[in-house]
Design a protein around this motif. Structure first.
Motif, PDB file in Angstrom:
ATOM      1  N   LEU A 172       0.899  -1.041  -0.049  1.00 22.41           N
ATOM      2  CA  LEU A 172       0.112   0.205   0.009  1.00 22.41           C
ATOM      3  C   LEU A 172       0.908   1.260  -0.069  1.00 22.41           C
ATOM      4  CD1 LEU A 172      -2.672   1.442   0.283  1.00 22.41           C
ATOM      5  CD2 LEU A 172      -2.768   1.121   2.477  1.00 22.41           C
ATOM      6  N   ASN A 173       1.799   1.499   0.855  1.00 26.01           N
ATOM      7  CA  ASN A 173       2.765   2.279   0.838  1.00 26.01           C
ATOM      8  C   ASN A 173       3.206   2.560  -0.787  1.00 26.01           C
ATOM      9  OD1 ASN A 173       2.586   2.747   3.437  1.00 26.01           O
ATOM     10  ND2 ASN A 173       4.351   1.689   4.061  1.00 26.01           N
ATOM     11  N   HIS A 174       3.830   1.487  -1.540  1.00 23.91           N
ATOM     12  CA  HIS A 174       4.234   1.740  -2.569  1.00 23.91           C
ATOM     13  C   HIS A 174       3.078   2.317  -3.547  1.00 23.91           C
ATOM     14  CE1 HIS A 174       6.704   0.982  -6.125  1.00 23.91           C
ATOM     15  NE2 HIS A 174       5.674   0.115  -6.672  1.00 23.91           N
ATOM     16  N   PHE A 175       1.963   1.742  -3.606  1.00 24.45           N
ATOM     17  CA  PHE A 175       0.818   2.185  -4.303  1.00 24.45           C
ATOM     18  C   PHE A 175       0.555   3.789  -4.198  1.00 24.45           C
ATOM     19  CE2 PHE A 175      -3.750   2.340  -5.437  1.00 24.45           C
ATOM     20  CZ  PHE A 175      -3.761   2.279  -6.470  1.00 24.45           C
ATOM     21  N   ILE A 176       0.741   4.097  -2.894  1.00 26.39           N
ATOM     22  CA  ILE A 176       0.358   5.400  -2.553  1.00 26.39           C
ATOM     23  C   ILE A 176       1.761   6.359  -3.416  1.00 26.39           C
ATOM     24  CG2 ILE A 176       0.657   7.171  -0.891  1.00 26.39           C
ATOM     25  CD1 ILE A 176      -0.620   5.512   1.246  1.00 26.39           C
ATOM     26  N   ASP A 177       2.867   5.866  -3.561  1.00 24.38           N
ATOM     27  CA  ASP A 177       3.895   6.500  -4.126  1.00 24.38           C
ATOM     28  C   ASP A 177       3.718   6.425  -5.594  1.00 24.38           C
ATOM     29  OD1 ASP A 177       5.277   7.237  -1.720  1.00 24.38           O
ATOM     30  OD2 ASP A 177       6.629   5.484  -1.979  1.00 24.38           O
ATOM     31  N   VAL A 178       2.825   5.437  -6.025  1.00 25.18           N
ATOM     32  CA  VAL A 178       2.595   5.311  -7.549  1.00 25.18           C
ATOM     33  C   VAL A 178       1.660   6.285  -7.924  1.00 25.18           C
ATOM     34  CG1 VAL A 178       1.672   3.688  -9.189  1.00 25.18           C
ATOM     35  CG2 VAL A 178       3.557   2.886  -7.716  1.00 25.18           C
ATOM     36  N   ILE A 179       0.628   6.264  -6.950  1.00 26.34           N
ATOM     37  CA  ILE A 179      -0.327   7.216  -7.286  1.00 26.34           C
ATOM     38  C   ILE A 179       0.126   8.796  -7.308  1.00 26.34           C
ATOM     39  CG2 ILE A 179      -2.480   8.438  -6.188  1.00 26.34           C
ATOM     40  CD1 ILE A 179      -3.308   5.854  -4.932  1.00 26.34           C
ATOM     41  N   GLY A 180       0.997   9.104  -6.633  1.00 19.62           N
ATOM     42  CA  GLY A 180       1.505  10.342  -6.436  1.00 19.62           C
ATOM     43  C   GLY A 180       2.779  10.693  -7.414  1.00 19.62           C
ATOM     44  N   ARG A 181       2.921   9.638  -8.363  1.00 21.13           N
ATOM     45  CA  ARG A 181       3.668   9.682  -9.554  1.00 21.13           C
ATOM     46  C   ARG A 181       5.507   9.745  -8.861  1.00 21.13           C
ATOM     47  NH1 ARG A 181      -1.050   8.809 -11.064  1.00 21.13           N
ATOM     48  NH2 ARG A 181      -1.669   9.072 -13.102  1.00 21.13           N
ATOM     49  N   LYS A 182       5.375   9.314  -7.514  1.00 21.53           N
ATOM     50  CA  LYS A 182       6.725   9.242  -7.209  1.00 21.53           C
ATOM     51  C   LYS A 182       7.583   8.097  -7.229  1.00 21.53           C
ATOM     52  CE  LYS A 182       5.153  12.328  -3.021  1.00 21.53           C
ATOM     53  NZ  LYS A 182       4.732  12.197  -1.626  1.00 21.53           N
ATOM     54  N   ALA A 183       6.947   7.026  -7.660  1.00 17.46           N
ATOM     55  CA  ALA A 183       7.717   5.761  -8.072  1.00 17.46           C
ATOM     56  C   ALA A 183       7.056   5.019  -9.033  1.00 17.46           C
ATOM     57  CB  ALA A 183       7.440   4.773  -6.704  1.00 17.46           C
ATOM     58  N   GLU A 184       7.941   4.482 -10.002  1.00 16.34           N
ATOM     59  CA  GLU A 184       7.105   3.440 -10.890  1.00 16.34           C
ATOM     60  C   GLU A 184       6.735   2.072 -10.329  1.00 16.34           C
ATOM     61  OE1 GLU A 184       7.058   4.013 -14.184  1.00 16.34           O
ATOM     62  OE2 GLU A 184       7.557   6.170 -13.826  1.00 16.34           O
ATOM     63  N   PRO A 185       5.766   1.709 -10.745  1.00 15.81           N
ATOM     64  CA  PRO A 185       5.117   0.381 -10.255  1.00 15.81           C
ATOM     65  C   PRO A 185       6.200  -0.649 -10.139  1.00 15.81           C
ATOM     66  CG  PRO A 185       3.776   1.262 -11.800  1.00 15.81           C
ATOM     67  CD  PRO A 185       4.767   2.116 -12.082  1.00 15.81           C
ATOM     68  N   LEU A 186       6.333  -1.314  -9.038  1.00 17.25           N
ATOM     69  CA  LEU A 186       7.265  -2.631  -8.967  1.00 17.25           C
ATOM     70  C   LEU A 186       7.143  -3.574  -9.836  1.00 17.25           C
ATOM     71  CD1 LEU A 186       9.752  -3.706  -7.518  1.00 17.25           C
ATOM     72  CD2 LEU A 186       8.296  -4.383  -5.548  1.00 17.25           C
TER      73      LEU A 186
END
Length: 354
Positions: A301-315
């Protein structure tokens, strides 16, 4: 920004997603979409809007992200509906019910730049993270072979649902897909597979046991055994201590062997020679490579929140999830047709169907 996340599907895993979002300090559950009375009751209990049509929900609520936990055949249309509206989505595994549908999601995501994260949650688990770090650090040297197992005993009541007794509802597409994704993540892309399946223990149309031989693109060879009719502690669900519905049974269920050392997962013990130049006639030393304490689904979920904010590419992107799906379907085809099946063959057939 506190992202507003909508949930599509309020079944067993959907309800877990709802609780995780509600409990998260920097996310808000925007709405739940599921036509069942149980979903309506869940939405009322959590104090969020309830919808029965996901397109209408997306248009009205305009969430920042969406979790797709619907039946497999609805993954593609739901994900595409999110992409069309610029909404990042987390799609539960498998990414779609077939390779062609998965390809449509991947193409749409790549064309629009709207991210899709596939819910292969084990990649977020501390034991898999540690194993990946150990491999990437070169501690094992070039990988040579991998061996793993998933052996557990599903109760008879599990098979009261008729679809679980029919082809496509067995241990391959329900369970093995997780193991295939971990193997791809840790070892590399799969070139081809050969497999045998058996339904001897229950006598259903669907398999209860399978043995798989795997050739990876990088030359590594692997074997894997899986069954949902055997009592054992040798399955990631037990050894990791991270599964939502299973007890923790610490120990190994996956073994990675390299030229310099070997590693067992989930217990994360590395075995190596004490000195350079030693060989099979010399003793080994054991070292621990774990240490991280975290929760797999919270990490996801933490990673998905970063993906939503365009702070990370999907793992795990849609195309990545498509490759895992193709490899799992290749195992099913290899067993059914009694031959070696390549991933190139599976992916080409999916492209034609798309």
């Amino acid at each position: 920004m506190t992202p507003r996340i909508a949930l599509m599907g309020a079944g067993l895993i959907g309800r877990e997603h709802a609780d995780l979002v509600i409990a998260h300090p920097t996310a808000t559950l925007a709405a739940i979409c599921d036509p069942s009375p149980e979903a309506e009751a869940l939405a009322a209990r959590l104090g969020v809007p309830h919808w029965t049509d996901y397109a209408a929900m997306l248009d009205a609520e305009r969430p920042d992200g969406a979790i797709v936990a619907l039946p497999n055949h609805l993954h593609a249309p739901a994900a595409l509906a999110c992409i069309e509206r610029g909404i990042a989505c987390l799609v539960e595994k498998p990414v779609a019910d077939g390779i062609a549908a998965a390809a449509r999601i991947a193409e749409a995501s790549e064309r629009t730049g709207v991210p899709v994260l596939v819910g292969h949650h084990r990649r977020h688990s501390p034991d898999i993270r540690a194993a990946r770090r150990t491999i990437e650090a070169g501690e094992l040297g070039p990988l040579v072979a991998v061996n793993g197992m998933t052996l557990f005993d599903k109760p008879d009541a599990y098979f009261e649902a008729e679809w679980r007794r029919r082809r496509g509802g067995g241990v391959l597409l329900i369970n093995l897909i997780h193991d295939i994704d971990v193997l791809r993540h840790l070892v590399g892309e799969i070139e081809s597979v050969r497999a045998f399946t058996s339904s001897a223990r229950r006598g259903f149309e669907v398999e209860d046991t399978a043995s798989i031989a795997i050739r990876f693109v990088n030359g590594v060879l692997g074997t894997f055994i899986i069954s949902d009719g055997a009592v054992s502690p040798w399955a990631w669900e037990y050894t990791s201590g991270q599964a939502l519905y299973h007890p923790a049974q610490p120990g190994p269920s996956l073994f990675l062997a390299g030229r310099r050392a070997s590693l067992s997962v989930s217990d994360l013990y590395l075995w190596r020679h004490a000195e350079e130049g030693a060989h099979w006639q010399h003793p080994l030393v054991r070292e621990y490579r774990g240490g991280e304490i975290s929760a797999t689904y919270v990490n996801q979920l933490n990673h998905f929140i970063d993906v939503i904010g365009r702070k990370a590419e999907p793992l795990i992107s849609a195309r990545d999830g498509m490759a895992t799906l193709a490899a799992t379907l290749a195992v099913e085809r290899a067993a059914h047709e009694n031959r070696t099946v390549t991933l190139a063959e599976m992916l080409a057939a999916g492209e034609v169907a798309a």
